[in-house]
Design a protein around this motif. Structure first.
Motif, PDB file in Angstrom:
ATOM      1  N   SER A  27       9.973   3.512 -17.587  1.00  0.00           N
ATOM      2  CA  SER A  27       8.961   2.691 -16.928  1.00  0.00           C
ATOM      3  C   SER A  27       8.743   3.075 -15.474  1.00  0.00           C
ATOM      4  N   ILE A  28       9.679   3.884 -14.926  1.00  0.00           N
ATOM      5  CA  ILE A  28       9.478   4.370 -13.558  1.00  0.00           C
ATOM      6  C   ILE A  28       8.225   5.227 -13.481  1.00  0.00           C
ATOM      7  N   PHE A  29       7.679   5.554 -14.647  1.00  0.00           N
ATOM      8  CA  PHE A  29       6.420   6.292 -14.734  1.00  0.00           C
ATOM      9  C   PHE A  29       5.382   5.742 -13.780  1.00  0.00           C
ATOM     10  N   ARG A  30       5.373   4.414 -13.612  1.00  0.00           N
ATOM     11  CA  ARG A  30       4.325   3.789 -12.808  1.00  0.00           C
ATOM     12  C   ARG A  30       4.356   4.252 -11.354  1.00  0.00           C
ATOM     13  N   MET A  31       5.484   4.816 -10.919  1.00  0.00           N
ATOM     14  CA  MET A  31       5.603   5.305  -9.544  1.00  0.00           C
ATOM     15  C   MET A  31       5.260   6.793  -9.420  1.00  0.00           C
ATOM     16  N   PHE A  32       5.070   7.462 -10.539  1.00  0.00           N
ATOM     17  CA  PHE A  32       4.845   8.904 -10.536  1.00  0.00           C
ATOM     18  C   PHE A  32       3.421   9.249 -10.140  1.00  0.00           C
ATOM     19  N   THR A  33       3.272  10.386  -9.482  1.00  0.00           N
ATOM     20  CA  THR A  33       1.989  11.069  -9.484  1.00  0.00           C
ATOM     21  C   THR A  33       1.983  11.928 -10.746  1.00  0.00           C
ATOM     22  N   GLY A  97       4.913  15.201 -14.113  1.00  0.00           N
ATOM     23  CA  GLY A  97       5.163  13.993 -13.343  1.00  0.00           C
ATOM     24  C   GLY A  97       6.016  14.316 -12.132  1.00  0.00           C
ATOM     25  N   THR A  98       5.662  13.758 -10.978  1.00  0.00           N
ATOM     26  CA  THR A  98       6.431  14.007  -9.771  1.00  0.00           C
ATOM     27  C   THR A  98       6.725  12.695  -9.057  1.00  0.00           C
ATOM     28  N   ILE A  99       7.941  12.624  -8.494  1.00  0.00           N
ATOM     29  CA  ILE A  99       8.338  11.486  -7.678  1.00  0.00           C
ATOM     30  C   ILE A  99       9.488  11.909  -6.798  1.00  0.00           C
ATOM     31  N   ALA A 100       9.338  11.653  -5.492  1.00  0.00           N
ATOM     32  CA  ALA A 100      10.413  11.904  -4.536  1.00  0.00           C
ATOM     33  C   ALA A 100      11.007  13.304  -4.687  1.00  0.00           C
ATOM     34  N   GLY A 101      10.171  14.280  -4.841  1.00  0.00           N
ATOM     35  CA  GLY A 101      10.630  15.659  -4.937  1.00  0.00           C
ATOM     36  C   GLY A 101      11.118  16.088  -6.297  1.00  0.00           C
TER      37      GLY A 101
END
Length: 115
Positions: A27-33, A97-101
Motif C-alpha cells: 500500500s506504500i504504492f500511494r507514495m510512489f512516483t 516505481g520510485t520512492i526516496a531513492g
C-alpha cells in the motif's frame, strides 16, 4: 520488497487501443512516483509517461495526445491507456516505481502493433 506486476499487453492493429495495468504489492504504492517505460528491440529503454503521488503527469512527445497515465491508490494500481497505436509503439512496456531513492521495476509486458 515491493513487487510490481504488469498486465494488459498484446497484439493490436494500427489505430487500436490497449490499456496496461501495473499492480503493486504494498500500500506504500500511494507514495510512489510511478512511470511507464518501453524498450523496443535494439533500442534503449525510454520514458513513456510518469505520474507523481499527487497526480502530476508527464509524457514523452511521441505519445502526447494518444496515451493517458492514471492511478488508483486504493487499488495500488497505475494504468496506461494507449490509443491510436502505431507500429513504432511496439515494445516491451515496463512499470517503474520510485520512492526516496529506491527504484522498483516490473517484469514487462509485450505490446505489438501490427496489421
Amino acid at each position: 520488497q515491493v513487487q510490481l506486476v504488469e498486465s494488459g499487453g498484446g497484439l493490436v492493429q494500427p489505430g487500436g487501443s490497449l490499456r496496461l495495468s501495473c499492480a503493486a504489492s504494498e500500500s506504500i504504492f500511494r507514495m510512489f512516483t510511478m512511470g511507464w517505460y518501453r524498450q523496443a528491440p535494439g533500442k534503449q529503454r525510454e520514458l513513456v509517461s510518469t505520474i507523481t503521488n499527487t497526480g502530476t503527469t508527464n509524457y514523452a512527445d511521441s505519445v502526447k495526445g494518444r496515451f493517458t497515465i492514471s492511478r488508483v491508490n486504493a487499488q495500488n494500481t497505475v494504468y496506461l491507456q494507449m490509443n491510436s497505436l502505431k507500429p513504432e509503439d511496439t515494445a516491451v512496456y515496463y512499470c517503474k516505481g520510485t520512492i526516496a531513492g529506491l527504484i522498483y521495476w516490473g517484469q514487462g509486458t509485450q505490446v505489438t502493433v501490427s496489421s
